[in-house]
Design an enzyme around this catalytic site. Sequence first.
Site, PDB file in Angstrom:
ATOM      1  N   HIS A 127      51.682  65.737  63.112  1.00  0.00           N
ATOM      2  CA  HIS A 127      51.660  64.533  62.291  1.00  0.00           C
ATOM      3  C   HIS A 127      52.991  63.809  62.435  1.00  0.00           C
ATOM      4  CE1 HIS A 127      53.275  67.813  59.856  1.00  0.00           C
ATOM      5  NE2 HIS A 127      53.942  66.917  59.150  1.00  0.00           N
ATOM      6  N   HIS A 176      55.380  69.440  52.447  1.00  0.00           N
ATOM      7  CA  HIS A 176      54.563  69.305  53.644  1.00  0.00           C
ATOM      8  C   HIS A 176      55.170  70.226  54.705  1.00  0.00           C
ATOM      9  CE1 HIS A 176      57.646  66.578  55.356  1.00  0.00           C
ATOM     10  NE2 HIS A 176      57.745  66.116  54.123  1.00  0.00           N
TER      11      HIS A 176
END
Length: 376
Positions: A62, A298
């Site tokens: 990501h 995250h």
Amino acid sequence: MFQLEVQAIHTAASAQNKEEAIRQVAAALTAAGNVAEGYVNGMLAREQQTTTFLGNGIAIPHGTTDTRDLVLKTGVQVFQFPQGVAWGDGQTAYVAIGIAAKSDEHLALLRQLTHVLSDDSIAEQLKTASAEDLRALLMGEKQAAEFQFDTSLIAVDVAASDLMTLQALNAGRLQAAGAVDASFVANVVSNAPLSLGQGIWLSDSPVGNLNSGVAVSRAATPFDHAGANVALLVTVAASDNRPLEVLGYLSSLLHASKAERLLKADAAGILALLTSEVDEQADMLTAEFTIRNEHGLHARPGTALVTVIKQFNSDITVTNLDGSGKPANGRSLMKVVALGVKKGHRLRFTASGEDAQQALSAIEEAINSGLGEGVA
């Protein structure tokens, strides 16, 4: 809940290396309208900062926070690499889940996916599954119903002076969680539970079990029932063998005459005692810290936290007190990310071992410094 579409899944793909794999994923995100051109640079930069490999053959490439403005709409693209792709540090990825998220939406998505992917029995199937089967596996449609036992099913300091109150509370909570039906509630309330000693009681029902789960209620003030002390009631719903693990931990506490630990702990502490094993001979310390990272835990800050934990020999669990309350192995990036930690969430760390205090001090320092992202 996030829904994964079959058209977002690309099976039987191949890539010579990690960069090529990431470029394929980025191209698919762009083609699907999730991101604008250039997002691939953020994905490659993220990989330079820290690996996005989670374990069990899964990677979640990501972008960086700097490229979040290139995200047009939240979504994922899944690539299956049956031959595997070297992802660094001797790790091989067979499935890459490319993520585009506009804010912290990806935390819920990650929590949902990693909950499924943490099942070792599923990981092997991901390599060769068809698109339809891969979707079902990732969405949890091919796994057993979740075992219902978290802090929402634990009540402490209950104003009760009779067992029926505790029985009704536990049964009602299990029914609300979808683990039992009305016949279970009626049976539990109308039958006397079993005294296990040390103020601990157990109840269950042969009927009305829809799914496995456990509920716990602890009286604010212990009371007497038929000459026996009542402090805490455990109610079990069983559709498979999963509750036996909880009962095993409970039995061990009773055998060691350590039931008082259940009578002093808060809900998260009770959950930890009944779902994990702590060395009675080792020092057990706990500490609570608040996550200040703008986008929670995250992959990058999660990796930083796990890296700190792995420097110590102690067994360390992490509990999100503002989440499910279930303790996770602090050495597993997948399980830490699956806690779904957002900014402001409180984490409880339990360390057991000779260097427990040093570990907690290092964890506190790392969290206060922003886990590689600076203090938000």
